[in-house]
Design a protein around this motif. Structure first.
Motif, short mmCIF file in Angstrom:
data_model
loop_
_atom_site.label_atom_id
_atom_site.label_comp_id
_atom_site.label_asym_id
_atom_site.label_seq_id
_atom_site.Cartn_x
_atom_site.Cartn_y
_atom_site.Cartn_z
N TRP A 182 -8.44 -15.94 1.00
CA TRP A 182 -7.44 -16.40 1.96
C TRP A 182 -6.14 -16.75 1.24
CZ3 TRP A 182 -5.69 -16.81 6.74
CH2 TRP A 182 -4.70 -17.76 7.02
N THR A 234 -0.42 -15.80 12.07
CA THR A 234 -0.06 -14.90 13.16
C THR A 234 -0.62 -13.49 12.97
OG1 THR A 234 1.95 -14.39 11.97
CG2 THR A 234 2.11 -16.08 13.69
N HIS A 235 -1.39 -13.29 11.92
CA HIS A 235 -1.94 -11.96 11.65
C HIS A 235 -2.73 -11.45 12.86
CE1 HIS A 235 -4.07 -8.73 9.70
NE2 HIS A 235 -3.27 -8.87 8.65
N PRO A 236 -2.50 -10.20 13.32
CA PRO A 236 -3.17 -9.71 14.54
C PRO A 236 -4.69 -9.74 14.45
CG PRO A 236 -1.86 -7.97 13.46
CD PRO A 236 -1.54 -9.24 12.76
N ASP A 237 -5.25 -9.65 13.24
CA ASP A 237 -6.72 -9.68 13.10
C ASP A 237 -7.32 -10.95 13.67
OD1 ASP A 237 -6.86 -7.29 11.90
OD2 ASP A 237 -7.22 -8.03 9.86
N TYR A 238 -6.54 -12.02 13.71
CA TYR A 238 -7.11 -13.31 14.12
C TYR A 238 -6.88 -13.63 15.59
CZ TYR A 238 -7.23 -13.71 9.11
OH TYR A 238 -7.47 -13.46 7.80
N GLU A 288 -2.19 -17.71 2.79
CA GLU A 288 -1.33 -17.74 3.97
C GLU A 288 -0.21 -16.71 3.83
OE1 GLU A 288 0.56 -21.13 6.63
OE2 GLU A 288 -0.53 -21.86 4.87
N ASP A 289 0.23 -16.48 2.58
CA ASP A 289 1.30 -15.51 2.36
C ASP A 289 0.86 -14.10 2.76
OD1 ASP A 289 2.65 -17.57 1.35
OD2 ASP A 289 2.26 -17.07 -0.75
N VAL A 290 -0.41 -13.78 2.46
CA VAL A 290 -0.88 -12.42 2.72
C VAL A 290 -1.32 -12.28 4.18
CG1 VAL A 290 -2.63 -10.70 2.10
CG2 VAL A 290 -1.63 -12.16 0.33
N GLN A 291 -2.09 -13.25 4.69
CA GLN A 291 -2.66 -13.10 6.03
C GLN A 291 -1.86 -13.82 7.11
OE1 GLN A 291 -5.32 -13.98 3.38
NE2 GLN A 291 -7.17 -13.30 4.39
N GLY A 292 -1.59 -15.09 6.88
CA GLY A 292 -0.79 -15.86 7.85
C GLY A 292 -1.51 -16.11 9.15
N GLN A 346 -10.46 -9.13 2.29
CA GLN A 346 -9.26 -9.48 1.51
C GLN A 346 -9.59 -9.78 0.04
OE1 GLN A 346 -6.27 -9.41 2.87
NE2 GLN A 346 -7.13 -8.96 4.88
#
Ligand code: AMP
Length: 392
Positions: free
Chosen positions: A322, A330-334, A324-328, A383
């Motif tokens: 994990w 607001t990432h659509p996957d979540y 936050e810079d890579v996934q964040g 990831q």
């Protein structure tokens, strides 16, 4: 102040440690109207900087900081068991340390912990104390397949050696440094549980339903509540937890890690004299969180209900999966995870296995919560390569 003094809102609660456990406990303290002062002891204070009233960022040997904590705090609590003995003694001398120093010392030293559990006549793995190289070899000959652990400073599997042969014994001897060890029989457990129990300064006790814990590389990955165990095992775990807080004359929240064997035995692995990662689900799924109840217990307020009102699976956000810079967020996957409560700790991403946050998946039943949590864990796992290779 006597141990039974009740501290009213407006009093100041001091924390030894300024990480995510102090952060979440400080949130709880503030909700009840208490002031908070954290002393980082030199560790990473980023989780508490924006949360606590103030954070002192010196190491635990700083005399001025000790003076300030003694002068300004009405009660002192800990987020780690690795606290220098002279500091525990200074706060004990003023009668403001909760839990008491004896419990913190026992939980911070595996030798004392094993000896205490034995004296309380509670079930645990067979063990030997190893003070020198010869003792390690002898312990292996006596108990066979085993795990050697440093008596102090070990966590998340660090300072541990699995020993199945004399070659493993030699490796352990080479790597252990000056540490004395506890050598424990290896338990091929069915599953791992943990249980949280709170005892207030005036002796009221409340226990939570046990959590079933899944580890990844020795670090807690997920906790499932209710655990997939029989009511006998769950009740047995609760009785063990209650006995422990009475024997320790404990004040605050205590976490007890347990192994459940195929035969249904419940064995104590270790104790933590503080809120615990496997209790983070209590924030969103229980009437009273482990942090709230800890504040109530140390301030000697009545303890409110520990009832679980929804099945929940907690998943840790660990830095190998994990960022936050890579996934964040607001990432659509979540986006499809609607019944999910996110908790981020404001910690900087670093390579390795730092705990950066957690997510509580709450559903009508445990299987649904587990299904969602496992879908989420699969996305996190995808990831791993990206995050571990970007750190090389
Ligand atoms: P600890 O730091 O003692 O909690 O150990 C970390 C993890 O190592 C535990 O959660 C278990 O998964 C595993 N472990 C520790 N001690 C033993 C043991 N005696 N037998 C089997 N597994 C163990």
């Amino acid at each position: 102040m006597t141990m039974e003094t009740t501290l009213s809102p407006g009093s100041t609660i001091g924390f030894l440690g300024a990480g995510q456990l102090a952060r979440m406990t400080a949130h709880a303290a503030q909700r009840l109207g208490y002031k908070t002062l954290c002393w980082s002891g030199g560790g990473d204070a980023s989780p508490t900087l924006q949360v606590a009233g103030e954070v002192i960022q010196t190491d635990f040997h700083c005399k001025q900081s000790l003076e300030r904590m003694l002068t300004e705090c009405d009660v002192i609590t800990v987020e780690t068991e690795n606290i220098p003995a002279d500091l525990l003694a200074a706060f004990t001398g003023k009668g403001i340390l909760r839990p008491r120093s004896q419990a913190v010392r026992i939980a911070g030293d595996r030798r004392l912990e094993r000896e205490f559990i034995a004296s309380a006549e509670l079930a645990q793995t067979d063990f030997r104390i190893a003070r020198n190289d010869q003792d390690i070899l002898q312990a292996f000959h006596e108990i066979g397949d085993c795990v050697a652990k440093t008596a102090r400073d070990g966590y998340d599997g660090k300072g541990q050696w699995r020993i199945r042969s004399e070659v493993d014994v030699q490796l352990c001897i080479q790597q252990r440094g000056d540490y004395e060890l506890v050598v424990e029989k290896f338990i091929p457990f069915e599953l791992e549980l943990s249980i949280l129990v709170a005892r207030s300064a005036s002796g009221e006790i409340k226990v939570y339903d046990p959590a079933e814990n899944i580890h990844r590389h020795h670090v807690l990955d997920a906790s499932i509540v209710p655990a997939r165990v029989s009511s006998e095992i769950s009740d047995n775990a609760k009785e063990i937890a209650k006995k422990l807080v009475v024997e320790l004359d404990y004040i605050g929240i205590l976490a007890v890690e347990l192994f459940i064997t195929k035969e249904g035995e419940v064995l104590i692995n270790e104790l933590a004299p503080r809120p615990h990662n496997s209790g983070h689900h209590t924030i969103d799924a229980c009437v009273t969180s482990q942090f709230d109840i800890h504040i109530r217990a140390i301030c000697n307020l009545p303890l409110t209900s520990t009832t679980l009102y929804h099945p929940v699976v907690m998943v840790n956000l660990i830095s190998d999966q994990w960022s936050e810079d890579v996934q964040g967020l607001t990432h659509p996957d979540y986006a499809s995870f609607e019944n999910a409560v996110w908790h981020l700790y404001e910690k900087q991403w670093k390579p390795g296995r730092r705990k950066l946050g957690h997510v509580n998946f709450i559903e009508e039943n445990r299987d649904q919560a587990l299904e969602k949590a496992n879908q989420f864990r699969a996305i996190l796992a995808s990831q791993t390569k990206l995050l571990t290779s970007s750190s090389n």
